[in-house]
Write a protein that holds these residues in place. Structure first.
Motif, mmCIF file in Angstrom:
data_model
loop_
_atom_site.group_PDB
_atom_site.id
_atom_site.type_symbol
_atom_site.label_atom_id
_atom_site.label_comp_id
_atom_site.label_asym_id
_atom_site.label_seq_id
_atom_site.Cartn_x
_atom_site.Cartn_y
_atom_site.Cartn_z
ATOM 1 N N PHE A 19 23.157 9.559 4.430
ATOM 2 C CA PHE A 19 22.108 8.784 3.546
ATOM 3 C C PHE A 19 20.670 8.867 4.045
ATOM 4 C CE2 PHE A 19 26.463 6.685 2.549
ATOM 5 C CZ PHE A 19 26.467 7.371 1.437
ATOM 6 N N ARG A 20 20.528 8.955 5.365
ATOM 7 C CA ARG A 20 19.085 8.579 5.896
ATOM 8 C C ARG A 20 18.442 9.941 6.038
ATOM 9 N NH1 ARG A 20 19.171 3.468 6.229
ATOM 10 N NH2 ARG A 20 21.212 2.172 7.194
ATOM 11 N N ILE A 29 13.103 9.891 1.537
ATOM 12 C CA ILE A 29 14.697 9.843 1.863
ATOM 13 C C ILE A 29 15.289 10.812 0.766
ATOM 14 C CG2 ILE A 29 16.568 8.619 1.842
ATOM 15 C CD1 ILE A 29 15.200 6.370 3.006
ATOM 16 N N LEU A 30 16.039 11.798 0.873
ATOM 17 C CA LEU A 30 16.835 12.673 0.113
ATOM 18 C C LEU A 30 17.724 11.846 -1.113
ATOM 19 C CD1 LEU A 30 17.329 15.706 2.219
ATOM 20 C CD2 LEU A 30 15.602 15.561 0.761
ATOM 21 N N SER A 31 18.593 10.896 -0.355
ATOM 22 C CA SER A 31 19.465 10.311 -0.983
ATOM 23 C C SER A 31 19.245 8.792 -1.232
ATOM 24 C CB SER A 31 20.899 10.619 -0.323
ATOM 25 O OG SER A 31 21.321 11.668 -0.249
ATOM 26 N N LYS A 32 17.948 8.536 -1.845
ATOM 27 C CA LYS A 32 17.604 7.253 -1.824
ATOM 28 C C LYS A 32 18.474 6.219 -2.705
ATOM 29 C CE LYS A 32 13.259 5.945 -2.052
ATOM 30 N NZ LYS A 32 11.864 6.278 -2.549
ATOM 31 N N PHE A 37 22.899 1.867 -2.861
ATOM 32 C CA PHE A 37 24.071 1.662 -2.995
ATOM 33 C C PHE A 37 24.851 1.288 -1.846
ATOM 34 C CE2 PHE A 37 28.585 2.725 -3.559
ATOM 35 C CZ PHE A 37 29.053 1.836 -4.615
ATOM 36 N N GLU A 38 24.913 2.045 -0.605
ATOM 37 C CA GLU A 38 25.485 1.841 0.501
ATOM 38 C C GLU A 38 25.155 0.556 1.248
ATOM 39 O OE1 GLU A 38 28.469 2.487 3.142
ATOM 40 O OE2 GLU A 38 28.198 3.433 1.256
ATOM 41 N N GLU A 39 23.823 0.301 0.986
ATOM 42 C CA GLU A 39 23.261 -1.070 1.845
ATOM 43 C C GLU A 39 23.599 -2.362 1.144
ATOM 44 O OE1 GLU A 39 19.273 -0.174 2.014
ATOM 45 O OE2 GLU A 39 18.979 0.825 3.796
ATOM 46 N N LYS A 40 23.794 -2.148 -0.474
ATOM 47 C CA LYS A 40 24.300 -3.163 -1.175
ATOM 48 C C LYS A 40 25.887 -3.665 -0.790
ATOM 49 C CE LYS A 40 20.946 -2.886 -5.140
ATOM 50 N NZ LYS A 40 20.841 -2.368 -6.282
#
Length: 94
Positions: A19-20, A29-32, A37-40
């Motif tokens: 993700f980073r 970032i390629l997968s912003k 979503f992952e951080e939430k």
């Protein structure tokens, strides 16, 4: 390892499916969206754990910690019994 098109500049960059990972050309970032979503999801998981009735806090007294551990044990036993009963009901023939 593969490549992913940068949503910012439109050029292709190496991508390790992390993700980073950032674009080699613009640094974006390629997968912003996936990262957000992952951080939430991680933040919500932490909140859910802290709100659980048997969550052990570091500032809990020894008595409270032991009580919560006993509560966790009996909760696990209860859930196991309910799961076995549900499995038996589902496994019964027609």
């Amino acid at each position: 390892m593969g490549e992913k098109k940068c949503p910012n500049c439109g050029k292709w960059s190496n991508w390790n499916q992390n993700f980073r990972d950032t674009c080699e050309h613009c640094g974006e970032i390629l997968s912003k969206v996936d990262l957000e979503f992952e951080e939430k999801r991680a933040a919500q998981k932490k909140v859910n754990e802290e709100q659980w009735i048997f969550h052990i806090k570091e500032d809990d007294s020894d008595f409270i910690k032991k009580s919560k551990k006993i509560g966790q044990f009996f909760y696990s036993v209860y859930i196991t019994i309910i799961t076995v009963i549900a499995w038996l009901i589902a496994a019964l023939p027609g």
